[in-house]
Design a protein around this motif. Structure first.
Motif, short mmCIF file in Angstrom:
data_model
loop_
_atom_site.label_atom_id
_atom_site.label_comp_id
_atom_site.label_asym_id
_atom_site.label_seq_id
_atom_site.Cartn_x
_atom_site.Cartn_y
_atom_site.Cartn_z
N LEU A 1 39.36 56.57 13.33
CA LEU A 1 38.16 56.85 12.55
C LEU A 1 37.49 58.16 12.96
CD1 LEU A 1 36.35 53.42 12.18
CD2 LEU A 1 37.78 54.60 10.54
N GLY A 2 37.78 58.66 14.20
CA GLY A 2 37.20 59.92 14.65
C GLY A 2 35.67 59.85 14.65
N PRO A 3 35.00 60.87 14.06
CA PRO A 3 33.53 60.90 14.07
C PRO A 3 32.92 59.67 13.41
CG PRO A 3 34.43 62.94 13.17
CD PRO A 3 35.58 62.04 13.41
N PHE B 1 32.08 59.83 24.18
CA PHE B 1 32.71 61.06 23.73
C PHE B 1 33.25 61.87 24.91
CE2 PHE B 1 32.21 65.65 22.87
CZ PHE B 1 33.19 65.78 21.90
N ALA B 2 32.41 62.04 25.94
CA ALA B 2 32.81 62.86 27.08
C ALA B 2 34.05 62.28 27.74
CB ALA B 2 31.67 62.96 28.08
N GLU B 3 34.19 60.97 27.70
CA GLU B 3 35.35 60.35 28.31
C GLU B 3 36.49 60.18 27.31
OE1 GLU B 3 34.22 56.89 30.53
OE2 GLU B 3 33.66 58.30 32.11
N ARG B 4 36.36 60.80 26.18
CA ARG B 4 37.37 60.73 25.12
C ARG B 4 37.75 59.29 24.83
NH1 ARG B 4 41.89 64.55 27.13
NH2 ARG B 4 41.02 63.98 29.13
N GLY B 5 36.72 58.48 24.51
CA GLY B 5 36.94 57.06 24.24
C GLY B 5 37.79 56.86 22.99
N ASN B 6 38.39 55.70 22.92
CA ASN B 6 39.28 55.33 21.84
C ASN B 6 38.50 55.20 20.52
OD1 ASN B 6 41.27 54.19 20.31
ND2 ASN B 6 41.19 52.20 21.34
N THR B 7 38.92 55.89 19.49
CA THR B 7 38.26 55.77 18.20
C THR B 7 39.19 55.16 17.15
OG1 THR B 7 38.83 58.05 17.68
CG2 THR B 7 36.64 57.68 18.56
N ASN B 8 40.24 54.48 17.62
CA ASN B 8 41.16 53.80 16.70
C ASN B 8 40.64 52.41 16.37
OD1 ASN B 8 43.16 55.83 16.65
ND2 ASN B 8 43.79 55.19 18.71
N VAL B 9 40.86 51.99 15.16
CA VAL B 9 40.58 50.59 14.83
C VAL B 9 41.83 49.95 14.26
CG1 VAL B 9 38.09 50.82 14.48
CG2 VAL B 9 39.66 51.22 12.58
N ALA C 1 28.50 69.73 30.34
CA ALA C 1 28.57 69.75 31.80
C ALA C 1 29.97 69.40 32.27
CB ALA C 1 27.57 68.76 32.39
N PHE C 2 30.65 68.61 31.45
CA PHE C 2 31.97 68.17 31.85
C PHE C 2 33.03 68.78 30.94
CE2 PHE C 2 28.75 65.19 33.12
CZ PHE C 2 28.98 65.14 34.47
N SER C 3 32.72 69.98 30.42
CA SER C 3 33.60 70.59 29.43
C SER C 3 34.90 71.08 30.05
CB SER C 3 32.89 71.76 28.75
OG SER C 3 32.61 72.76 29.70
N ASP C 4 34.86 71.52 31.31
CA ASP C 4 36.11 71.89 31.98
C ASP C 4 37.10 70.75 31.81
OD1 ASP C 4 34.76 74.03 32.83
OD2 ASP C 4 35.07 73.70 34.98
N ALA C 5 36.53 69.55 31.97
CA ALA C 5 37.36 68.36 31.94
C ALA C 5 37.88 68.09 30.54
CB ALA C 5 36.55 67.17 32.42
N LEU C 6 37.03 68.40 29.54
CA LEU C 6 37.44 68.06 28.18
C LEU C 6 38.61 68.90 27.73
CD1 LEU C 6 34.04 67.57 26.36
CD2 LEU C 6 35.68 65.86 27.05
N THR C 7 38.65 70.14 28.22
CA THR C 7 39.75 71.01 27.78
C THR C 7 41.03 70.71 28.54
OG1 THR C 7 38.88 72.66 29.29
CG2 THR C 7 38.26 72.87 26.99
N LEU C 8 40.88 70.14 29.75
CA LEU C 8 42.07 69.80 30.52
C LEU C 8 42.71 68.54 29.95
CD1 LEU C 8 40.75 70.19 34.16
CD2 LEU C 8 42.51 71.58 33.09
#
Lengths: 482, 482
Positions: free
Chosen positions: B206-208, B182-190, A110-117
């Motif tokens: 660490l990614g996934p 994920f949708a907010e591209r949260g930090n996956t660094n440790v 749903a928020f994929s537009d945002a993910l690519t930006l």
């Protein structure tokens, strides 16, 4: 369970057909949006793909989990049948769970537009993140409301809450919606109809009244589906047709690649509706905001339609599974959510014409003016397999107000009454529901016919709703209303 | 129910005391932050006020709703008592509902800084809205996860799901958390511990794997509380002590008006911890980000502590109400939520030392190496009113692996075994749980004493956790870790 009654044996599913749907859903609707050239509105493809999966899941899981529900004593006999076998109850919980899980998994799309930006940095060095956090909050608060209504619906099924205590349940469920609307300082203005503008101006700020309106809306959509229940398929068929109506209405606002006109002047509107071109859809008049609102609505309505259709297959006469209050609560709340969040609550109410009729007709019994028996479902006659209107008996003479109301309803031919041949006093009356009204007007019929009549009435109501919304509304609102 | 057993009659509540708390909560904690001069961290006052209301609600509603639960067949007899009376089960649902409703109603206050700030318009004419939509999304996704675990916990109570099927339930409940992360591209660094930095650098993405780590964390926190159950007060007392530990840890990061030092050098750390001044708290080292994270954690922990303490009053030996799986699920998920969202999951795990011990000890039974009876709770001896370790019998000789494990555990004095006097073959062993371990080491005791021992162990674990976190961690991480 070896020699089970054929009428309640789970309906067969064509595995070939259903498994054939899986690659279609996956390939076309889920993978397609990820491949260049990306189609316009890629998330809509994904939503359709997820909805197909939701349909398949519902079709399989409802019969698979039936025995578990019976074992947990969530079952009841079908009162309008000759056989006493227990039918699993509250299977709306399965539908609601699949529905909500689908909506949760859909979040990244749903928020994929945002993910690519990527985050943009302005020349002044300010980093502007393009992620639509605000839309995500709205989406999440809607999910919370849906989940709470599922939960409360299921608690209602388990604890069998009395109907007077149930009424406020949708208000509790709508709290997350209202709170987030409030926290985000949502718009509480409404557009004033043309004839009243000389008094109020073109916009009125309702303030707190707007919140009351929103919570009453959810109370209405939830309970009005719940009280129009009692025969196989009645709850879920209402939900299906309202969902289809909302979807059709949403489609009017989408950017279509084809170009066509709807001759709304035939319906009395002064404007034409023209379709065509990305971001210049007919009713959206080029407003990206309006397109996004109706996309939001579609994201919630498509999987709802899918789970309802899947459930209807098993709930159709003779029912193999009952929805319980859970289904009514979650569907009613879903309609409220889209009406409120996508700002078309007045249009939404138009799709509830049969429910409004049923509610108004029921009022004398709901508010205790006319005695109300525990069940008002039509009466089943086992010999003929026909349904007759159920009746309420007057053990003591009805009050003058009740007599007046019943006589008016009788004159309008909405109910049937029996009077004392000498005194003229009312002895009994058919119960005040739309189902009994159909039976009074059309004569006794089979349960399956009655639900078909209900479906026809619901479809007719939706057609009327479109006529009112896009034809007559032009008389009281101007063109660019949202 | 007139002549009810005194041991299960609801515990009395002092109305004067409780009603006296209402104006305190309302006046000081809810009204105070609204009055000028606004205190620093006004929302924290409100959170405390709401928590007091949650405590009162739990204290009243748990006994009030008990009969409803019994009527809906959500009850069971207490296996470690002589009386057979049904005790209402799944009352954790009441706690969870109060908890979640409190958190929802708190939303406008949590974001009150934002409500008082008006949108600012920069000199360039760009309107910058100060509303923290992103924080609201995080809050809402946490609520969704809590609500799903409540729901699934209750379904587990109603449908009695087998434990192998239950294991993934917390993963489902953590989906909203992960999806929004994920949708907010949260930090996956440790941050990499010092001894490994020569290999990996100071940060590793660490990614996934990070998402797998997060879902396993919620699985662990939920199930580890759930398997340390079986005696009155065991589940809720664990939750209370872990919540208190998390709250104490959070308080270390808040800006305190007083100025003091903690002599952490005594624990082996190289740095001192100093407190004082707004936004310059000891461990936060002036980072507003860190203060806000720990405030978030407090907002979730304070009402959790309140409902747990309220419930503990009724669940204390002899229990008037059972928590059901619902309480374990919601508390476990709440700990995961704060650990993940406020980024202190490693510290959080330190507060689970007794649970980790219990889990590791249980592994041979959980994974089927040693036979596992349906219930592993201690055995009740009605004559003496004492609990003895429960045992698993070897109907066929244990495998060589099982024999080896049991002999090692016996050597470590964690279990007791009975061997055949001639062949030396193991005939029976005490069950592999921390409760049986206490009984093996400390001898048979009363149920109340056993839960007190468990509480002491939990407190000792938390003390050790603080020593490790603020003392020894300095050896493997540098100072400004977050």
């Amino acid at each position: 369970m070896a020699n089970v009654n054929a009428a309640i044996r789970p309906r067969r599913l064509s595995s070939t057909l259903l498994l054939g749907l899986v690659p279609v859903a996956a390939a076309w609707f889920i993978v397609r949006p990820l491949i260049d050239p990306v189609p316009p509105l890629p998330a809509l493809y994904t939503s359709i793909g997820f909805s197909i999966f939701a349909l398949i899941a519902t079709l399989y899981l409802v019969p698979a989990l039936g025995p578990t529900f019976i074992k947990a004593r969530l079952s009841g006999r079908d009162l309008l049948k000759i056989y006493p076998d227990p039918i699993p109850e509250s299977l709306g919980l399965v539908c609601a769970s699949i529905y909500i899980l689908t909506l949760i998994l859909f979040i990244p799309f749903a928020f994929s537009d945002a993910l690519t930006l990527k985050s943009d940095t302005t020349p002044e060095g300010i980093t502007v993140s393009e992620f639509p956090h605000q839309k995500l909050s709205v989406y999440l608060s809607s999910l919370l409301s849906l989940l709470i209504s599922t939960m409360l619906g299921f608690l209602d099924d388990v604890f069998d809450i009395r109907w007077r205590h149930k009424l406020p349940i949708p208000i509790i469920a709508s709290i997350p919606l209202l709170i987030v609307y409030f926290a985000e300082r949502g718009n509480t203005n409404v557009v004033v109809p043309l004839p009243l503008r000389f008094l109020l101006g073109s916009l009125v700020n309702l303030g707190p009244l707007y919140y009351i309106y929103m919570s009453l809306l959810s109370t209405f959509t939830t309970n009005s589906i719940n009280i129009l229940a009692g025969i196989n398929g009645s709850e879920v068929s209402q939900a299906v047709i309202i969902a289809v109506s909302v979807i059709l209405n949403d489609l009017l606002y989408l950017p279509w690649p084809i170009d066509f006109r709807i001759p709304v002047h035939l319906l009395g509107s002064k404007t034409e509706v023209e379709f065509g071109g990305v971001w210049s859809a007919g009713m959206a008049y080029g407003s990206k905001e309006l397109v996004e609102r109706h996309l939001f609505s579609l994201y919630f309505m498509l999987p709802l339609l899918a789970v309802c259709v899947g459930f209807m297959y098993h709930n159709w006469y003779p029912a193999r599974a009952f929805p319980g209050d859970t289904l009514c609560y979650v569907t009613g709340m879903a309609f409220s959510v889209v009406g409120i969040q996508a700002h078309f609550s007045k249009t939404l109410l138009l799709f509830f014409i049969p429910q409004i009729f049923n509610f108004v007709l029921s009022c004398p019994q709901l508010f205790g003016v006319v005695p109300c028996p525990r069940h008002r479902v039509p009466r089943f006659e086992a010999d003929t397999n026909l349904l007759h209107p159920s009746k309420t008996l007057f053990l003591k003479p009805p009050s003058r107000l009740a007599t007046f109301i019943l006589r008016v309803l009788y004159t309008l031919r909405l109910i049937d009454i029996t009077t004392h041949p000498e005194t003229g006093m009312i002895l009994e009356s058919t119960n005040l529901t739309i189902l009994n009204f159909f039976l009074v007007r059309l004569g006794p019929m089979r349960e399956k016919q009655l639900v078909q009549v209900l479906i026809c009435a619901q479809v007719a109501g939706s057609v009327l709703a479109f006529v009112v919304r896009y034809g007559l509304a032009g008389l009281v609102y101007d063109g660019d209303r949202r």
